[in-house]
Write a protein that holds these residues in place. Structure first.
Motif, PDB file in Angstrom:
ATOM      1  N   ALA A   9      31.822  72.704  14.804  1.00  9.50           N
ATOM      2  CA  ALA A   9      30.701  73.373  15.472  1.00  9.50           C
ATOM      3  C   ALA A   9      29.423  72.555  15.304  1.00  9.50           C
ATOM      4  O   ALA A   9      28.635  72.383  16.248  1.00  9.50           O
ATOM      5  CB  ALA A   9      30.512  74.775  14.904  1.00  9.50           C
ATOM      6  N   GLN A  10      29.238  72.003  14.106  1.00  9.59           N
ATOM      7  CA  GLN A  10      28.013  71.239  13.865  1.00  9.59           C
ATOM      8  C   GLN A  10      28.009  69.926  14.645  1.00  9.59           C
ATOM      9  O   GLN A  10      27.016  69.543  15.253  1.00  9.59           O
ATOM     10  CB  GLN A  10      27.858  70.971  12.368  1.00  9.59           C
ATOM     11  N   VAL A  11      29.173  69.236  14.618  1.00 11.75           N
ATOM     12  CA  VAL A  11      29.251  67.967  15.343  1.00 11.75           C
ATOM     13  C   VAL A  11      29.086  68.227  16.843  1.00 11.75           C
ATOM     14  O   VAL A  11      28.371  67.517  17.540  1.00 11.75           O
ATOM     15  CB  VAL A  11      30.589  67.258  15.047  1.00 11.75           C
ATOM     16  N   GLN A  12      29.744  69.281  17.319  1.00 11.86           N
ATOM     17  CA  GLN A  12      29.623  69.629  18.733  1.00 11.86           C
ATOM     18  C   GLN A  12      28.171  69.837  19.139  1.00 11.86           C
ATOM     19  O   GLN A  12      27.745  69.398  20.189  1.00 11.86           O
ATOM     20  CB  GLN A  12      30.378  70.938  18.990  1.00 11.86           C
ATOM     21  N   SER A  13      27.415  70.528  18.271  1.00 14.70           N
ATOM     22  CA  SER A  13      26.049  70.822  18.683  1.00 14.70           C
ATOM     23  C   SER A  13      25.222  69.534  18.743  1.00 14.70           C
ATOM     24  O   SER A  13      24.311  69.415  19.554  1.00 14.70           O
ATOM     25  CB  SER A  13      25.420  71.883  17.789  1.00 14.70           C
ATOM     26  N   LYS A  70      25.506  65.834   8.697  1.00 15.17           N
ATOM     27  CA  LYS A  70      25.651  67.265   8.437  1.00 15.17           C
ATOM     28  C   LYS A  70      26.227  67.548   7.064  1.00 15.17           C
ATOM     29  O   LYS A  70      25.889  68.531   6.436  1.00 15.17           O
ATOM     30  CB  LYS A  70      26.553  67.912   9.488  1.00 15.17           C
ATOM     31  N   THR A  71      27.204  66.743   6.636  1.00 20.59           N
ATOM     32  CA  THR A  71      27.927  67.106   5.418  1.00 20.59           C
ATOM     33  C   THR A  71      27.714  66.119   4.286  1.00 20.59           C
ATOM     34  O   THR A  71      28.091  66.387   3.149  1.00 20.59           O
ATOM     35  CB  THR A  71      29.448  67.164   5.670  1.00 20.59           C
ATOM     36  N   GLY A  72      27.175  64.935   4.581  1.00 23.13           N
ATOM     37  CA  GLY A  72      27.002  63.938   3.530  1.00 23.13           C
ATOM     38  C   GLY A  72      28.284  63.194   3.201  1.00 23.13           C
ATOM     39  O   GLY A  72      28.306  62.368   2.306  1.00 23.13           O
ATOM     40  N   SER A  73      29.383  63.474   3.911  1.00 22.89           N
ATOM     41  CA  SER A  73      30.588  62.695   3.609  1.00 22.89           C
ATOM     42  C   SER A  73      31.172  62.111   4.903  1.00 22.89           C
ATOM     43  O   SER A  73      30.929  62.615   5.998  1.00 22.89           O
ATOM     44  CB  SER A  73      31.611  63.551   2.886  1.00 22.89           C
ATOM     45  N   PHE A  74      31.942  61.047   4.728  1.00 25.77           N
ATOM     46  CA  PHE A  74      32.498  60.368   5.892  1.00 25.77           C
ATOM     47  C   PHE A  74      33.750  61.059   6.389  1.00 25.77           C
ATOM     48  O   PHE A  74      34.730  61.158   5.675  1.00 25.77           O
ATOM     49  CB  PHE A  74      32.839  58.919   5.552  1.00 25.77           C
ATOM     50  N   VAL A  75      33.702  61.555   7.597  1.00 20.35           N
ATOM     51  CA  VAL A  75      34.880  62.156   8.194  1.00 20.35           C
ATOM     52  C   VAL A  75      35.079  61.492   9.545  1.00 20.35           C
ATOM     53  O   VAL A  75      34.128  61.329  10.310  1.00 20.35           O
ATOM     54  CB  VAL A  75      34.687  63.678   8.409  1.00 20.35           C
ATOM     55  N   GLN A  76      36.321  61.039   9.804  1.00 21.21           N
ATOM     56  CA  GLN A  76      36.597  60.421  11.086  1.00 21.21           C
ATOM     57  C   GLN A  76      37.381  61.378  11.967  1.00 21.21           C
ATOM     58  O   GLN A  76      38.171  62.168  11.473  1.00 21.21           O
ATOM     59  CB  GLN A  76      37.467  59.196  10.861  1.00 21.21           C
ATOM     60  N   PRO A  77      37.190  61.262  13.276  1.00 20.97           N
ATOM     61  CA  PRO A  77      37.979  62.107  14.167  1.00 20.97           C
ATOM     62  C   PRO A  77      39.324  61.454  14.482  1.00 20.97           C
ATOM     63  O   PRO A  77      39.437  60.240  14.484  1.00 20.97           O
ATOM     64  CB  PRO A  77      37.119  62.143  15.430  1.00 20.97           C
TER      65      PRO A  77
END
Ligand code: ADP
Ligand code: MG
Length: 443
Positions: A9-13, A70-77
């Protein structure tokens, strides 16, 4: 921690603000978050067009950037086509001992839950329930304000029981999931309804999150009542959370209220300072960073009413230490949280919404509540109702009451109308966004 839905939701926004409406609708909106591990969010895509578009554009990098912010950590799609996702066959799902991967968050355990004055009793009962489900404390209701650890504590019961009794059938749902699953099954007909019943009633432990959202939903309440009876009659356990006591939930059938009151209810209260510092110390430990206690204490002093916000503050500070190489001092924390006061949203009430929308259209709150059908007035009224529906937990009938005693059908009509218009009307979208910001942040 952030769930897959929250992160998406955060990335989408962010995408919403940075790509065109058309690109958003075509390449972002159709994706569905499936699983979130430490560094990958798997997204389900309906076709190759979207996957290719992501591969050929900046989207992957943008995603990482937004997720870090948003989260402070690396997340890949990782995009996967619907057909390529492994679908768990029904036999497996219904087999004893099967716990759906996505049901319980493995991080929500008793081990990671800091016990303090505000949650001591609730935790003691939770442990007793995990050790002997269906016995003494049934149903068990955990209630308390937003972000105080209700979901975490409830899921700890599920995770603990899974450890103690690997064959136990455990199901975790939000009230929204329950509602959607039931309405979907009604739409899909006979077979689906009996599947629904099997899925929800043949369990040893049913965890239902946020039952305050049963408010005003008559049909769902009836089904919930039946589910509830089926489970407790067979000696199995129900645990629920709510932001208030059942008797104060508006539009909740009295037979449900009395069922809920048969068991035990425990509240979670705001954590005191030592508890908040202990929560941050845990975070610091698992982040692997050396953060001095005075710095953690300073952060804990800033936020005293919501552990989720406290965790958000920690992530900001962590990002400053990790990515910007700032020294671990109170000053750094101060800088990182400089805008925190603005970030903490004010409480959103229907009165606030009516005020802001009225001001914007130069109308009075009484105008919005009146029966006057002048065109500009009707439009403003619809927008105010739509915002109340989307920004608060109020039920349709209650919204109607707050707008000069209208019935739930007129509220529904207003919200559908605005939702439909939003599909094609970008200016309306901008207006709604601006009003939303104002409602949340205005003075
Ligand atoms: P609620 O369901 O009451 O809104 P959550 O259970 O989602 O709140 O908690 C919000 C966040 O705060 C979660 O990430 C959770 O892990 C964390 N949290 C809340 N209380 C505690 C606690 N006592 N110890 C550790 N973490 C906590
Ligand atoms: Mg919760």
């Amino acid at each position: 921690m952030t769930t897959k839905d929250e992160l998406w939701a955060q990335v989408q926004s962010e995408f919403y603000q940075n790509v065109s409406q058309m690109a958003f609708d075509t390449f972002i909106k159709p994706l569905k978050p499936i699983t979130l591990t430490d560094d990958v969010l798997v997204l389900e895509a309906p076709d190759d067009v979207i996957i290719n578009h992501w591969a050929n554009n900046q989207y992957n990098m943008d995603f990482v950037k937004y997720a870090v912010a948003k989260t402070g950590s690396f997340v890949q799609p990782e995009l996967k086509k619907t057909a390529d996702l492994v679908v768990v066959p029904a036999e497996v799902v219904n087999a004893p001992g099967f716990i759906r991967e996505s049901d319980l968050n493995e991080h929500f355990t008793f081990d990671s839950f800091v016990v303090g004055e505000g949650n001591q009793q609730a935790t003691a009962v939770a442990r007793a329930v995990a050790e002997a489900p269906g016995r003494q404390w049934n149903p068990y209701l955990i209630y308390g304000g937003v972000g105080l650890g209700k979901t975490h504590l409830m899921q700890s019961i599920g995770n603990e029981l899974a450890k103690l009794q690997p064959n136990a059938r455990i199901k975790y749902v939000t009230t929204e999931d329950f509602t959607n699953a039931f309405t979907d099954s009604l739409r899909a007909g006979e077979g689906a309804t009996s599947n629904f019943k099997r899925e929800y009633r043949n369990v040893d432990l049913l965890l239902v999150d946020d039952i305050q959202f049963l408010s005003g939903k008559g049909k769902i309440q009836e089904e919930f009542f039946n589910t509830f009876n089926a489970i407790t009659k067979s000696g199995h356990q129900i645990v629920m959370t709510s932001d208030k006591l059942p008797k104060t939930i508006p539009d909740l059938e009295s037979r449900l209220v009395s069922r809920f009151e048969q068991g035990i209810a425990m509240d979670i209260q705001r954590p005191d300072l030592p508890t908040r510092v202990a929560i941050l110390q845990n975070k610091a430990e698992s982040s692997g960073l050396e953060i001095p206690t005075d710095m953690l204490t300073w952060i804990a002093e800033q936020i005293d009413d919501n552990v989720r916000v406290l965790e958000g503050a920690f992530l900001k500070v962590e990002a400053a230490l990790r990515f910007q190489n700032q020294p671990p001092t109170i000053e750094t924390a101060q800088k990182a949280l400089g805008d925190l006061k603005i970030v903490v949203d004010r409480e959103i009430t229907v009165e606030r919404i009516q005020q802001v929308v009225g001001d914007f259209y130069m109308l009075t709150v009484d105008d919005l509540k009146s029966k006057n059908r002048k065109k500009e007035l009707v439009n403003a009224r619809h927008i105010a109702m739509y915002l109340t529906r989307t920004l608060t937990d109020m039920s349709l009938p209650n919204i109607g009451k707050s707008f000069g005693g209208r019935d739930h059908a007129s509220v529904l009509h207003a919200t559908t109308k605005i939702t439909d218009k939003l599909e094609s009307d970008n200016r309306l979208k901008e207006t709604i966004d601006a009003l939303t910001d104002d409602i949340k942040k205005g003075e």
